[in-house]
Scaffold this motif. Sequence first.
Motif, mmCIF file in Angstrom:
data_model
loop_
_atom_site.group_PDB
_atom_site.id
_atom_site.type_symbol
_atom_site.label_atom_id
_atom_site.label_comp_id
_atom_site.label_asym_id
_atom_site.label_seq_id
_atom_site.Cartn_x
_atom_site.Cartn_y
_atom_site.Cartn_z
ATOM 1 N N ILE B 51 0.841 -1.202 0.000
ATOM 2 C CA ILE B 51 0.000 0.000 0.000
ATOM 3 C C ILE B 51 0.875 1.251 0.000
ATOM 4 N N VAL B 55 0.978 4.037 -2.996
ATOM 5 C CA VAL B 55 0.758 5.459 -2.715
ATOM 6 C C VAL B 55 1.953 6.275 -3.190
ATOM 7 N N LEU B 56 3.172 5.776 -2.930
ATOM 8 C CA LEU B 56 4.378 6.503 -3.357
ATOM 9 C C LEU B 56 4.464 6.581 -4.874
ATOM 10 N N LEU B 57 3.957 5.560 -5.559
ATOM 11 C CA LEU B 57 4.018 5.549 -7.026
ATOM 12 C C LEU B 57 2.785 6.199 -7.657
ATOM 13 N N GLY B 58 1.838 6.658 -6.819
ATOM 14 C CA GLY B 58 0.637 7.286 -7.363
ATOM 15 C C GLY B 58 -0.337 6.293 -7.989
ATOM 16 N N THR B 60 -3.212 4.730 -7.267
ATOM 17 C CA THR B 60 -4.337 4.651 -6.333
ATOM 18 C C THR B 60 -5.616 4.277 -7.057
ATOM 19 N N PRO B 61 -6.605 3.599 -6.393
ATOM 20 C CA PRO B 61 -6.420 3.051 -5.045
ATOM 21 C C PRO B 61 -5.450 1.875 -5.061
ATOM 22 N N PRO B 62 -4.678 1.692 -3.968
ATOM 23 C CA PRO B 62 -3.720 0.587 -3.894
ATOM 24 C C PRO B 62 -4.440 -0.758 -3.994
ATOM 25 N N GLY B 64 -3.935 -3.252 -2.396
ATOM 26 C CA GLY B 64 -4.084 -3.809 -1.057
ATOM 27 C C GLY B 64 -5.384 -3.464 -0.366
ATOM 28 N N ILE B 65 -6.178 -2.550 -0.939
ATOM 29 C CA ILE B 65 -7.461 -2.266 -0.290
ATOM 30 C C ILE B 65 -8.658 -2.766 -1.082
ATOM 31 N N TYR B 66 -8.454 -3.407 -2.238
ATOM 32 C CA TYR B 66 -9.636 -3.886 -2.951
ATOM 33 C C TYR B 66 -9.479 -5.221 -3.679
ATOM 34 N N ASP B 67 -8.237 -5.662 -3.951
ATOM 35 C CA ASP B 67 -8.103 -6.904 -4.708
ATOM 36 C C ASP B 67 -8.548 -8.085 -3.850
ATOM 37 N N PRO B 68 -9.630 -8.790 -4.259
ATOM 38 C CA PRO B 68 -10.172 -9.879 -3.420
ATOM 39 C C PRO B 68 -9.141 -10.985 -3.173
ATOM 40 N N VAL B 139 11.791 1.693 -3.626
ATOM 41 C CA VAL B 139 10.423 1.187 -3.499
ATOM 42 C C VAL B 139 10.454 -0.313 -3.192
#
Lengths: 223, 223, 223
Positions: B51, B55-58, B60-62, B64-68, B139
Motif C-alpha cells: 500500500i 501510494v508513493l508511485l501514485g 491509487t487506489p492501492p 491492497g485495499i480492494y483486490d479480493p 520502493v
Amino acid sequence: MITPAVDVQLVLDLLGIFVFALSGGLVGVRARLDLFGVAVLAWVAGLGGGIIRDVLLGATPPVGIYDPRYLGTVLVSGLLVFAFHGRYVELRSSRPRLRLDRISASVKVLDALGLSVFAVVGAMKALDLGAPALACVLVGVITAVGGGMLRDVIVGQIPEVLRRELYAVPALIGATVVVVADRADLLNLWVVWAAVLLVFTIRMTAVRYDLNAPTSLTTGERA
Amino acid sequence: MITPAVDVQLVLDLLGIFVFALSGGLVGVRARLDLFGVAVLAWVAGLGGGIIRDVLLGATPPVGIYDPRYLGTVLVSGLLVFAFHGRYVELRSSRPRLRLDRISASVKVLDALGLSVFAVVGAMKALDLGAPALACVLVGVITAVGGGMLRDVIVGQIPEVLRRELYAVPALIGATVVVVADRADLLNLWVVWAAVLLVFTIRMTAVRYDLNAPTSLTTGERA
Amino acid sequence: MITPAVDVQLVLDLLGIFVFALSGGLVGVRARLDLFGVAVLAWVAGLGGGIIRDVLLGATPPVGIYDPRYLGTVLVSGLLVFAFHGRYVELRSSRPRLRLDRISASVKVLDALGLSVFAVVGAMKALDLGAPALACVLVGVITAVGGGMLRDVIVGQIPEVLRRELYAVPALIGATVVVVADRADLLNLWVVWAAVLLVFTIRMTAVRYDLNAPTSLTTGERA
C-alpha cells in the motif's frame, strides 16, 4: 515563483535535509539502532516531511525516494553521525552525562535549522503546485514537523513537537509569511531568507528561554 | 516487462503476502489483540508495504485495499494464526517459554520469505510504472520493510528491522539486482527467482549466524 | 449519488470531525501535551481518517488540509477541550479518579458517534470517486478507524480499536450497508441515516455490555 528562487529552494532544501538527517541519526544512535537503523532514521527525519508533503500534493513519486542529491545528503549525514558519534564515545566514555546533554543540545539547534528551512520550502513547493493558500500553510508546517514526528514515533517516543517548547508555531508563522507574500506578489529572495531567519529566531528564543505553549494540566495543577 | 513475468509477479506477491500476514498475525496474538486486531495486523504486515508502494508511485487506489485475492489471502492467514495459535496454546500451556521461542523462530523464517518476494515484486512494480531506477530500488526495499515496520510501530515496538540482524540489506541487494537486470535488458523469470533466492539466503545466513550491522554504541562500549 | 445526499454528507462529515476531534483533544490532554499538541491530536483524530481516505483514493490535496470548514471545526473542538478541561480540573481537582473515569466514558461515546458517521461518509466518498465496491467498504472502515489509530500510535499506545470491545465490526457493517444499497440503486437519505444509527447502536451496545471480539490468548488461558 521567480527563477532564482528555485535555486534557493534547492539549497535550502539540501541544508534542511542535512541538519534534520543529523538529528534523526543522533536519535537513532541513542535508541541503540544499528548502522542501517541509523541511516533509516536519518532518511525519515531528513526526507519524511518532504515525502508526506509530496504525497499530500499528489506529486508522486516523491523526490525523497529517488533524487540522488537528496538521498546522498541523507546518507552522508547518517554516516557522519555514526562515525563521529562512535569516536566521540571513545573520547568521552567516562563522562556519559555530559555527552548526552551535549547531544541533546545539538539536536535542538539542528531541529531549529531544519524546522526553519522546511517550513519555508514546503510552503513554496505547495505554492508552485497551485494548492489553495490554506493548504500551502499547512503543508509548510507538515513538511517542517512531519519528519521529526515520524522519527520520534518510530523509536516509540511521544513526538517532541507535541510537548516541548514552542516548536510548530514558528513554522506556522514562517509558512504564513511566505504564502501571504506570494498572494501579495511580494515573494522574492529577501522575503524567503527573512522568513527562514524569522522561524529560526523564534524557535531558538523559545529554546533559550524555555518558552512553552500552555498545557491544560499545568493550569489544573496550579489550581 | 515480459508477459509471463506478470503471472510470476502475482504468485510471488500472494506468497509474500501470505507469509508476512502470518508474521503480523503472530505479533498480534502476542500483543493480546482480539480477533479483529489480529486480522488488522495480518493486513498491515501483509499488505502495508504494498500500500505504501502504491501510494508513493501514485497507483491509487492501492491493490491492497480492494483486490479480493490479496484481501482473501490476508484473511485466511489471519484466521489460521488465530485458530492455530489458540489450539497450540491449549496443547502446550505448561511450557510457555518453549512456545514463545518457537513462535519467535517462525516469525523470523516467515519474515525472511516475505522480505525476499516483496523486495523483488516491489521493484518490478515500480519498473512497470516507469519510475526512475533509484526510486525502483528504494520502493523495493520500502515494500519489503514497510509492512513489518508498520506492524511493529502499531504495537508500540521499535521496528525489528532497525535493530536486529542484517535485514534490509538483503532486500536492497535483491531490488538492485532486479533493477540493474532490467536496465541491462536481462530481466527474465530466472533472474527474478534468483533474486528472491539470493535475498532469502543472505537473510537466513544473517539469522543463523546472528550477523548484525555494526552499532555505534557497541563500538563505544568496547573502548 | 443524489444531490441532497451531498449536503447530508457535509453535515455528517462535520459532525464526525467535531466529535472525533474532541476525543483526540481529550487524549492529548491526558498525555500532558501542550496547546499545540492538543490541537494536533484533535486534527489527527478528526481529519486523519479522511486524509488517509483521500490519499488512498488519489484525491489530493486531501480536504483535511485546506477546507476552512473542516479545519475550523477541528480548531474549535481542540480549543473547547483545552478550555473546558482546564476549568474542569480546577473544579474537581480533589477527585481525580472520578474525573478520569468520566473523561474515559466521554471518549467512548464520542468515538462511537465519530465511528458511525465516518464509516458511512467514507464509503460514500469512495463511491462518488468510482472506486471498486470492496475498496469502498474498506475505505469506509479505514476512514472510521484511521484517525483513532493515528491518535493512539502518536501518544505511544496500542490502538484501542485493536484490543477493546467490538469497534471496527460495526463500521464494517455500516459501510457494507451503504455500498450494497448503492449497488442496488437504493441509496437515499433514509438509508444513510439508518446506516449511521445502525453503527452507533451496535457500537454502544458493545460498550454497554462490554462485548469483545474473541482473543486467542483468552482461549488459551481458559484451557
